[in-house]
Structures are given as structure tokens and as C-alpha cells.
Design an enzyme around this catalytic site. Sequence first.
Site, mmCIF file in Angstrom:
data_model
loop_
_atom_site.group_PDB
_atom_site.id
_atom_site.type_symbol
_atom_site.label_atom_id
_atom_site.label_comp_id
_atom_site.label_asym_id
_atom_site.label_seq_id
_atom_site.Cartn_x
_atom_site.Cartn_y
_atom_site.Cartn_z
ATOM 1 N N ASN A 46 -83.932 -43.303 -14.066
ATOM 2 C CA ASN A 46 -82.602 -42.781 -14.407
ATOM 3 C C ASN A 46 -81.649 -43.900 -14.837
ATOM 4 O O ASN A 46 -80.455 -43.668 -14.990
ATOM 5 C CB ASN A 46 -81.992 -42.057 -13.203
ATOM 6 C CG ASN A 46 -82.784 -40.827 -12.831
ATOM 7 O OD1 ASN A 46 -83.375 -40.173 -13.691
ATOM 8 N ND2 ASN A 46 -82.826 -40.512 -11.543
ATOM 9 N N HIS A 132 -77.772 -29.018 -7.855
ATOM 10 C CA HIS A 132 -78.552 -29.967 -7.047
ATOM 11 C C HIS A 132 -78.616 -29.548 -5.565
ATOM 12 O O HIS A 132 -77.663 -28.971 -5.031
ATOM 13 C CB HIS A 132 -77.912 -31.351 -7.160
ATOM 14 C CG HIS A 132 -78.751 -32.455 -6.617
ATOM 15 N ND1 HIS A 132 -78.558 -32.989 -5.361
ATOM 16 C CD2 HIS A 132 -79.799 -33.112 -7.152
ATOM 17 C CE1 HIS A 132 -79.450 -33.945 -5.156
ATOM 18 N NE2 HIS A 132 -80.210 -34.043 -6.231
ATOM 19 N N GLU A 173 -73.253 -28.659 -12.686
ATOM 20 C CA GLU A 173 -73.561 -30.059 -13.050
ATOM 21 C C GLU A 173 -73.152 -30.328 -14.495
ATOM 22 O O GLU A 173 -73.277 -29.438 -15.346
ATOM 23 C CB GLU A 173 -75.067 -30.333 -12.884
ATOM 24 C CG GLU A 173 -75.513 -30.246 -11.450
ATOM 25 C CD GLU A 173 -76.982 -30.617 -11.242
ATOM 26 O OE1 GLU A 173 -77.565 -31.316 -12.080
ATOM 27 O OE2 GLU A 173 -77.531 -30.189 -10.211
ATOM 28 N N SER A 177 -80.119 -32.063 -13.827
ATOM 29 C CA SER A 177 -81.032 -33.176 -13.553
ATOM 30 C C SER A 177 -82.482 -32.902 -13.925
ATOM 31 O O SER A 177 -83.209 -33.823 -14.272
ATOM 32 C CB SER A 177 -80.946 -33.561 -12.077
ATOM 33 O OG SER A 177 -81.254 -32.456 -11.257
ATOM 34 N N ASP A 202 -70.622 -31.976 -10.721
ATOM 35 C CA ASP A 202 -71.450 -33.131 -10.363
ATOM 36 C C ASP A 202 -71.951 -33.706 -11.692
ATOM 37 O O ASP A 202 -72.773 -33.094 -12.372
ATOM 38 C CB ASP A 202 -72.609 -32.638 -9.486
ATOM 39 C CG ASP A 202 -73.684 -33.699 -9.260
ATOM 40 O OD1 ASP A 202 -73.753 -34.667 -10.034
ATOM 41 O OD2 ASP A 202 -74.478 -33.529 -8.319
ATOM 42 N N HIS A 205 -75.646 -37.239 -14.023
ATOM 43 C CA HIS A 205 -76.462 -37.627 -15.180
ATOM 44 C C HIS A 205 -75.666 -37.735 -16.481
ATOM 45 O O HIS A 205 -76.242 -38.061 -17.521
ATOM 46 C CB HIS A 205 -77.635 -36.653 -15.346
ATOM 47 C CG HIS A 205 -78.542 -36.672 -14.167
ATOM 48 N ND1 HIS A 205 -79.571 -37.573 -14.028
ATOM 49 C CD2 HIS A 205 -78.538 -35.925 -13.032
ATOM 50 C CE1 HIS A 205 -80.175 -37.375 -12.868
ATOM 51 N NE2 HIS A 205 -79.559 -36.380 -12.244
ATOM 52 N N LYS A 235 -77.521 -44.050 -11.437
ATOM 53 C CA LYS A 235 -78.242 -43.680 -12.655
ATOM 54 C C LYS A 235 -77.770 -44.608 -13.789
ATOM 55 O O LYS A 235 -78.126 -45.772 -13.768
ATOM 56 C CB LYS A 235 -78.063 -42.192 -12.898
ATOM 57 C CG LYS A 235 -78.507 -41.462 -11.602
ATOM 58 C CD LYS A 235 -78.586 -40.020 -11.672
ATOM 59 C CE LYS A 235 -78.672 -39.371 -10.301
ATOM 60 N NZ LYS A 235 -79.868 -39.626 -9.520
HETATM 61 C C1 LIG Z 1 -77.389 -33.961 -10.038
HETATM 62 C C2 LIG Z 1 -77.527 -34.900 -8.879
HETATM 63 N N1 LIG Z 1 -76.547 -34.941 -7.972
HETATM 64 C C3 LIG Z 1 -76.633 -35.760 -6.904
HETATM 65 C C4 LIG Z 1 -77.713 -36.572 -6.711
HETATM 66 C C5 LIG Z 1 -77.760 -37.442 -5.520
HETATM 67 O O1 LIG Z 1 -77.227 -38.696 -5.843
HETATM 68 P P1 LIG Z 1 -77.683 -39.986 -5.033
HETATM 69 O O2 LIG Z 1 -79.012 -40.384 -5.555
HETATM 70 O O3 LIG Z 1 -76.608 -40.986 -5.292
HETATM 71 O O4 LIG Z 1 -77.740 -39.556 -3.600
HETATM 72 C C6 LIG Z 1 -78.755 -36.569 -7.649
HETATM 73 C C7 LIG Z 1 -79.978 -37.383 -7.530
HETATM 74 O O5 LIG Z 1 -80.132 -38.409 -7.108
HETATM 75 C C8 LIG Z 1 -78.656 -35.713 -8.767
HETATM 76 O O6 LIG Z 1 -79.633 -35.658 -9.677
#
Ligand SMILES: Cc1ncc(COP(=O)(O)O)c(C=O)c1O
Length: 385
Positions: A46, A132, A173, A177, A202, A205, A235
Site C-alpha cells: 500500500n 472497513h 470510504e 480498500s 475513511d 487509500h 499507506k
Molecule cells: C479502509 C481502511 N481503513 C482503516 C484501515 C486501518 O488502518 P491501519 O492500518 O492504520 O490500522 C485500513 C487498513 O489498514 C483500511 O484499509
Amino acid sequence: MAFEFIVSELAARRAASLLRQRQIIEQVDGRTLLVDGQPYLNFSSNDYLGMAHSDDLKLAAAQAAPDWAAGSGASPLVTGHSQAHAKLEAHLAEHLGRERVLLFNSGFAANQALIQTLMSHGGHILADKLSHASMLDGALASKAKLQRFRHNDMCHLAGLLASAAGDKLVISEGVFSMDGDAAPLLDISALCQQHQAMLYIDDAHGFGVNGDLGLGAGSMLEPAQLPLLMATFGKAIGTSGAFLAVPEDIYAYLVNFARHYIYSTAMSPLLAAITLTSLKLLQKQPWRREKLKENIQLFREKARQLALPLMDSQTAIQPLLIGDAQQSLTLCQKLKAQGIWVTAIRPPTVPQGSSRLRVTICASHTKADITALLDALARGMGNDA
Ligand SMILES: Cc1ncc(COP(=O)(O)O)c(C=O)c1O
């Protein structure tokens, strides 16, 4: 026997080709990794802009090391909140045009903190079906009723909003993801405004890659349209940790009531300083985003010619839909035999029957790397005749 489910659930996963296992990965640079001494081209990272392994960021880390501690030593409300954190928060707030920013050790914690805390008095959470796991866990840990709307289906969301009661929170999102497609940000925010719902995106990405200067969803919508924003540093930014960008009153509420923030050691100050440098570098280095865009176009164009099962994604996440879990694993093995590392994503991460290879394209890939991937895929899927 106590805890019998451990043996039976693991056996069921193994039988269905869904067992997860870790592997020790040695990262070589942005493009390649080593497993058991064997080199592979890495199409499972990522680190979309190639920052994590860049000389620029390594230099920034070396320069920051004498000034900042590796560990914060305490939670933020005790003695863990430092100048390094304050500077990173201020930079993000200024560049995103948001009132306040709060740092977290992970996006997983940030999502849970915001959703669980904000909805601690009930109300209604409407979540995109593909949200997520951390957002859904936050919703389940809240006191609100959780309903999921069909992926990116604004009619379904409108219907649910019309019948929702109490405080309403819509969650989705910026870039999904596992599918790589984007949420219809303008439509979703218009619906939220119409129904007096708060919107939470969120942008794990999208941040670093999309929008003006790579600022993602936060630069595409005004704070009134998108009051609640989360993005991760793990990422495109190339470090780790995450932030929430929120209005002043919600910031104060989180500092007082968000258990994930209050009862957890603050992010490493050194990491906060390196992250700030990475953000500044990314703004000054648009060539990384341009190179990524070129690589994505190249991959999609050639994959289309080879009739590979592309999904509807214009982003660095370019999944190839296989369907069957075992077939996805077999294809990964065939790619590995040709020196290409791609991860199979299987249920429960994605719905049954939609196992896929989650190919991620990065700015650090060369044209030759992408051609090697496509050749290996064509051979593996029997499309090279
Ligand atoms: C869309 C999404 N939100 C949150 C997270 C979690 O973030 P972190 O890896 O910083 O815990 C991820 C994956 O890691 C993700 O793909």
C-alpha cells in the site's frame, strides 16, 4: 472440552482454503521483497507513492532521530503529547482546512474511537456495505442501530436515511480498500445535508494520492460537506498511524471521552516528525502521483487487451476478480513461481464467491515490472495464447 471452537474453526478454514498464515517478509525497496532469500516483484504494497523506502524519507528519519524520542512514554493526556505531535496536527488542520486534528496509532483505532464515541448515546449509523472492519466494529461497539446500505447505492441510502431516527451518522470510504473504486462523495454529502446526518469518510487509500496536492477527500469537500474525516499514514504517506480531522466541539469530546485515545500510549514522536516531513515532501513531489497514474493506466490498458478480469477501479488498487478461493490461491502460487508477489483476498474479507487477487500498482514500479506482472498473469490464467 473448553474452547472447542478453536480447533473446529481452524479446521473449517483450512478445508475451505481460507486459512491465514504469516510470512517473514524482508522489504528490499519499494519494488521488491525477499521471502526465504527469494526475490519477488512486490504488487501487494500500500506504499502507493514509493515513500516508505525512498531516500528522501530515509534522510528525513536520520535527520529527525537526534531531536525526537522513539517512544512518547505515556498516553496523550498524561505526558505523551509532544511538539512533534502538535506540529503534525497543525499542519494537517491547516492544509485540510479543518478546525482540529487528532493523532492515533492506527486507522483501526481512529475509526473505532470516532464511531463508538460519537454514537455512544444511540441514534442511527448507516454504513456502506463494504466499509472497513474497524468502522463496523466501532459501530457494533456503539449504542446506535447499525444498518448497511448497498455499496455506493445512493437510492438505498436515501431510503434508510428517510426512516432513520435520532442522531444520524453515515460512514463510507473515500477509496474502497478491496475494490479500489471510490465513494460518490458529492452525492453522499448532499444526502447527508438533506437529512441532517453527519458524514464520516475513511480516506485511508485516497489520502496522499487523490485530490489537490494529494490531500484526498478532505480537499474535495468543504468541512460543512464532510465534517468527519479519517486517513492513515501507513499507506501512501509511507509511515504508520492515523488522524481524525473534525470540528472543534467533536475534538474536545473525543479528547475527553474517546477511550482509544485516552487509554493508549501516544504515537511515537519520532514517527510524527518523519510523517510531517513525508507530507511536506509529497506536496512538493507531484511526480510521484503522476508516475502512479501512468502506471495504473499502463496496467489497465494491457490487462484489458489480455481480457483479464479487471474491476471498476481507477486507483492503485486493481483487483482481479477470480471468484473461487482455491483458484485465487493457485494463481498466486503460479505468480510466485515466476517471481511476482500478489496476495489473494478471500472471504470473510470479501463476500463469498468474490475471491480476488488484490494487485496494487505503485509509483516505484517500472514499465518492465508491470509488463512482467501482466506476462505472468497471462501465463497463469491461460490467456497468453
Ligand atoms: C479502509 C481502511 N481503513 C482503516 C484501515 C486501518 O488502518 P491501519 O492500518 O492504520 O490500522 C485500513 C487498513 O489498514 C483500511 O484499509
